[in-house]
Enzyme design. Structure first.
Site, PDB file in Angstrom:
ATOM      1  N   LYS A  11     -68.444  58.455  30.421  1.00 37.04           N
ATOM      2  CA  LYS A  11     -68.334  58.741  31.851  1.00 37.04           C
ATOM      3  C   LYS A  11     -66.941  58.356  32.319  1.00 37.04           C
ATOM      4  CE  LYS A  11     -71.104  60.117  35.311  1.00 37.04           C
ATOM      5  NZ  LYS A  11     -71.903  61.356  35.231  1.00 37.04           N
ATOM      6  N   THR A  56     -74.781  59.652  30.446  1.00 31.50           N
ATOM      7  CA  THR A  56     -73.556  59.191  31.104  1.00 31.50           C
ATOM      8  C   THR A  56     -73.846  58.698  32.520  1.00 31.50           C
ATOM      9  OG1 THR A  56     -72.941  61.384  31.954  1.00 31.50           O
ATOM     10  CG2 THR A  56     -72.194  60.804  29.736  1.00 31.50           C
ATOM     11  N   ASP A  57     -74.905  59.211  33.145  1.00 25.04           N
ATOM     12  CA  ASP A  57     -75.283  58.709  34.459  1.00 25.04           C
ATOM     13  C   ASP A  57     -75.695  57.243  34.383  1.00 25.04           C
ATOM     14  OD1 ASP A  57     -75.870  59.499  37.350  1.00 25.04           O
ATOM     15  OD2 ASP A  57     -77.793  58.620  36.749  1.00 25.04           O
ATOM     16  N   PHE A 157     -24.696  57.302  32.160  1.00 24.28           N
ATOM     17  CA  PHE A 157     -25.129  58.124  31.030  1.00 24.28           C
ATOM     18  C   PHE A 157     -23.916  58.908  30.550  1.00 24.28           C
ATOM     19  CE2 PHE A 157     -27.656  61.797  29.210  1.00 24.28           C
ATOM     20  CZ  PHE A 157     -28.086  61.073  28.106  1.00 24.28           C
ATOM     21  N   ARG A 174     -24.621  56.155  38.518  1.00 21.74           N
ATOM     22  CA  ARG A 174     -25.613  57.101  39.022  1.00 21.74           C
ATOM     23  C   ARG A 174     -26.801  56.348  39.608  1.00 21.74           C
ATOM     24  NH1 ARG A 174     -29.163  59.429  33.867  1.00 21.74           N
ATOM     25  NH2 ARG A 174     -29.668  57.378  32.973  1.00 21.74           N
ATOM     26  N   GLN A 217     -33.236  54.828  27.919  1.00 21.03           N
ATOM     27  CA  GLN A 217     -33.662  54.183  26.684  1.00 21.03           C
ATOM     28  C   GLN A 217     -33.157  52.742  26.602  1.00 21.03           C
ATOM     29  OE1 GLN A 217     -32.456  57.255  27.013  1.00 21.03           O
ATOM     30  NE2 GLN A 217     -33.284  58.677  25.474  1.00 21.03           N
ATOM     31  N   ASN A 243     -37.923  60.248  34.175  1.00 23.18           N
ATOM     32  CA  ASN A 243     -36.656  60.086  34.901  1.00 23.18           C
ATOM     33  C   ASN A 243     -36.739  60.868  36.205  1.00 23.18           C
ATOM     34  OD1 ASN A 243     -34.044  59.604  35.653  1.00 23.18           O
ATOM     35  ND2 ASN A 243     -33.162  60.126  33.654  1.00 23.18           N
ATOM     36  N   HIS A 245     -34.938  62.266  38.719  1.00 21.81           N
ATOM     37  CA  HIS A 245     -33.523  62.592  38.886  1.00 21.81           C
ATOM     38  C   HIS A 245     -33.104  62.621  40.356  1.00 21.81           C
ATOM     39  CE1 HIS A 245     -33.183  63.524  34.654  1.00 21.81           C
ATOM     40  NE2 HIS A 245     -34.203  64.367  34.744  1.00 21.81           N
TER      41      HIS A 245
END
Length: 280
Positions: A11, A56-57, A157, A174, A217, A243, A245
């Site tokens: 569930k 599942t109930d 970067f 950045r 990274q 990321n 941006h």
């Protein structure tokens, strides 16, 4: 010919909200729980024989029933409580997976003091707990999901591979933004899961803020190192960092210079960086 391969059932998206009332001061817990069972359920698949199948109930109802007295501390502890229940069930269960995502609510302040029974959810961050359990052992994870962070400097970067399709310019300064997903594995059973969780989260945030990033990274690994250094009970931490941006807007068409201060935030497409940092 066909044969049955690995299978599980359970569930998902069981939403449970619990209010602990202790006088005027209330504690709010808000979790979404997923349960998956593996075991001897071949007869249900191959012949439609449901005599070994726990509905599942019933799993949903179990979450509500056990939450009343058993969801009093960390989501990790409640996940363990649920896992033990299903392992001890008469149903032929051999493996249990419990996943809990807990929403984070804080107290509204009134006259500079936390209100005893009114709460605020400021964002979409979740606290995660996972338990994988069998009759031979259990593995416990804690973590965070959708923790949105941004820094306006100390992120670069540069020096990446270029080919005939590369248009991205080098940048030495950045905006770096991401929605952190981190899941760490406990190597021991800590006395205080919540204490470990807060320590790991603080280590991640402090490192993100102060790290001189050369790439996503680079910062991911630094955050992983910081968690392992701060939390002796953690064996490894897995990160997923999309990321988010923030691209400089070309203002030259408007007769203006962009002084690295006007950006457009984009959601798609986005970079996705994943890695696991382990103890050596």
């Amino acid at each position: 010919m066909a044969r049955l391969g690995p299978n599980r059932y359970g569930k998902s998206a069981v939403r449970v909200v619990k209010v602990e009332r202790s006088g005027d001061r209330h504690v709010l817990r808000d979790a979404t729980v997923a349960i998956a069972l593996e075991g001897q359920f071949e007869a249900a698949h191959l012949g439609g024989d449901n005599r070994a199948v726990l509905p599942t109930d019933t799993m949903k109802n179990t979450v509500y029933a056990l939450a009343r007295d058993g969801y009093t501390g960390s989501p990790e502890a409640f996940a363990l409580h649920l896992a033990r229940h299903f392992l001890e069930h008469p149903a032929p269960v051999t493996q249990v997976r419990i996943r809990i995502a807990e929403a984070l609510w804080s107290r509204i302040e009134k006259h500079g003091k936390p209100h005893p029974s009114a709460f605020l959810r400021a964002g979409t961050e979740q606290r995660l707990a996972r338990v994988d359990a069998s009759h031979t052992g259990m593995t416990v994870h804690g973590g965070i999901n959708d923790l949105l962070v941004l820094k306006t400097t100390d992120s670069a970067f540069e020096g990446f591979i270029r080919d005939q399709f590369t248009t991205l310019p080098d940048t030495s300064d950045r905006v770096l933004a991401t929605a952190i997903r981190a899941l760490w594995r406990y190597r021991t059973d800590p006395a205080d899961y919540s204490g470990c969780w807060h320590t790991a989260r603080s280590a991640i945030l402090e490192t993100f803020a102060d790290h001189e990033s050369r790439s996503v990274q680079h910062t991911l690994y630094a955050m992983g190192e910081s968690v392992l250094a701060a939390c002796d009970d953690v064996d490894e931490v897995r990160f997923v960092l999309p990321n988010r941006h923030h691209l400089p807007v070309d203002l030259s068409r408007l007769g203006l210079e962009n002084r690295n201060d006007i950006f457009v935030a984009t959601r798609e497409p986005y970079g996705r960086i994943e890695a696991v940092v382990r103890r050596s």
